[in-house]
Enzyme design. Structure first.
Site, mmCIF file in Angstrom:
data_model
loop_
_atom_site.group_PDB
_atom_site.id
_atom_site.type_symbol
_atom_site.label_atom_id
_atom_site.label_comp_id
_atom_site.label_asym_id
_atom_site.label_seq_id
_atom_site.Cartn_x
_atom_site.Cartn_y
_atom_site.Cartn_z
ATOM 1 N N LYS A 141 13.059 -26.447 54.582
ATOM 2 C CA LYS A 141 12.778 -27.853 54.297
ATOM 3 C C LYS A 141 11.971 -28.020 53.010
ATOM 4 C CE LYS A 141 14.946 -29.629 57.808
ATOM 5 N NZ LYS A 141 16.120 -30.522 57.630
ATOM 6 N N TYR A 151 12.087 -22.511 59.156
ATOM 7 C CA TYR A 151 12.341 -23.949 59.066
ATOM 8 C C TYR A 151 11.544 -24.573 57.921
ATOM 9 C CZ TYR A 151 12.895 -28.789 60.684
ATOM 10 O OH TYR A 151 13.188 -30.129 60.772
#
Length: 247
Positions: free
Chosen positions: A160, A156
């Site tokens: 991002k 993640y």
């Protein structure tokens, strides 16, 4: 009169959480809004119903933006329906949280494909009509955890953080066409994802936030509205909306 009257917008992952808040606020400002969803049709229809309740105009579009053909066909449908696309909000995202020692190849690939690669697919599809109309606002939803470490979120965080890096290059290349590209990096926000965290853990998290509370989807949406409506000279940057949790 809204600040976005006459504009059209597409929000990916708009059936819940931050995406829902963004779609509704864009519509309140007068934009026609395409509500993208993958599986949650009932929830997407609830978003559409709320938008229509105050006179807003919207359309539903089911597509898995992790697949390049699906993402690009979705953008084409928006342009075919409304004749233009002014605002693209790349919001769709998933988590597959595990420590690196336990993370599988599939855990890694699914998150990168949905969170990062989909931003490329949607942006490259939307930028050509934006170039032709000499106007565009591309807003990518990153995360505080793309800026700082978070245990169990290697996939993640990489996705991002990659969004922020992609944003800067896209902004550089598209500025001459009057297209701005920016990222918003939310902190801990009151969504379904956060609600699954045990209350005692939520309280511990709040102690690390200078403002002492979680954000709301509406507060993230206000940053989107600023970039879409008023941020004409803002490009290639990220706006942190995190209550001071990361500075």
């Amino acid at each position: 009169m809204g600040r976005l009257d006459g504009r059209t917008a597409l929000v990916t992952g708009a059936s819940r959480g931050i995406g829902r808040g963004i779609a509704i606020e864009l519509a309140r400002e007068g934009a026609k809004v395409a509500i993208n969803f993958q599986n949650s049709q009932a929830r997407a229809e609830e978003v559409a119903e709320e938008i229509r309740s105050f006179g807003g105009e919207c359309m539903l579009d089911q597509a898995d933006v992790a697949h390049p053909e699906a993402a690009r066909e979705m953008v084409k449908r928006v342009v075919d329906t409304w004749g233009r696309i002014d605002v693209l909000v790349n919001n769709a995202g998933i988590t597959r949280d595990k420590s690196i020692r336990k993370m599988t190849d599939q855990d890694w690939l699914e998150v990168i494909q949905t969170n990062l690669n989909a931003v490329f697919f949607c942006t490259t599809a939307a930028m050509q009509p934006m170039i032709e109309q000499k106007f565009g606002r591309i807003i990518n939803i990153s995360s505080m955890n793309g800026q700082t470490a978070a245990f169990g979120q290697a996939n993640y965080g990489a996705s991002k953080g990659g969004i922020i890096a992609f944003t800067k290059t896209a902004a550089l290349e598209l500025a001459k066409f009057n297209i701005t590209v920016n990222a918003i990096a939310p902190g801990f926000t009151l969504t379904d994802m956060l609600s699954k965290v045990p209350e005692d853990v939520q309280n511990q998290i709040k102690t690390r936030i200078p403002m002492g509370r979680f954000g709301t989807p509406e507060e993230i949406a206000r940053a989107v509205i600023f970039l879409a409506a008023d941020g004409d000279y803002v490009t290639g940057t990220q706006i942190n909306v995190n209550g001071g949790a990361y500075m």
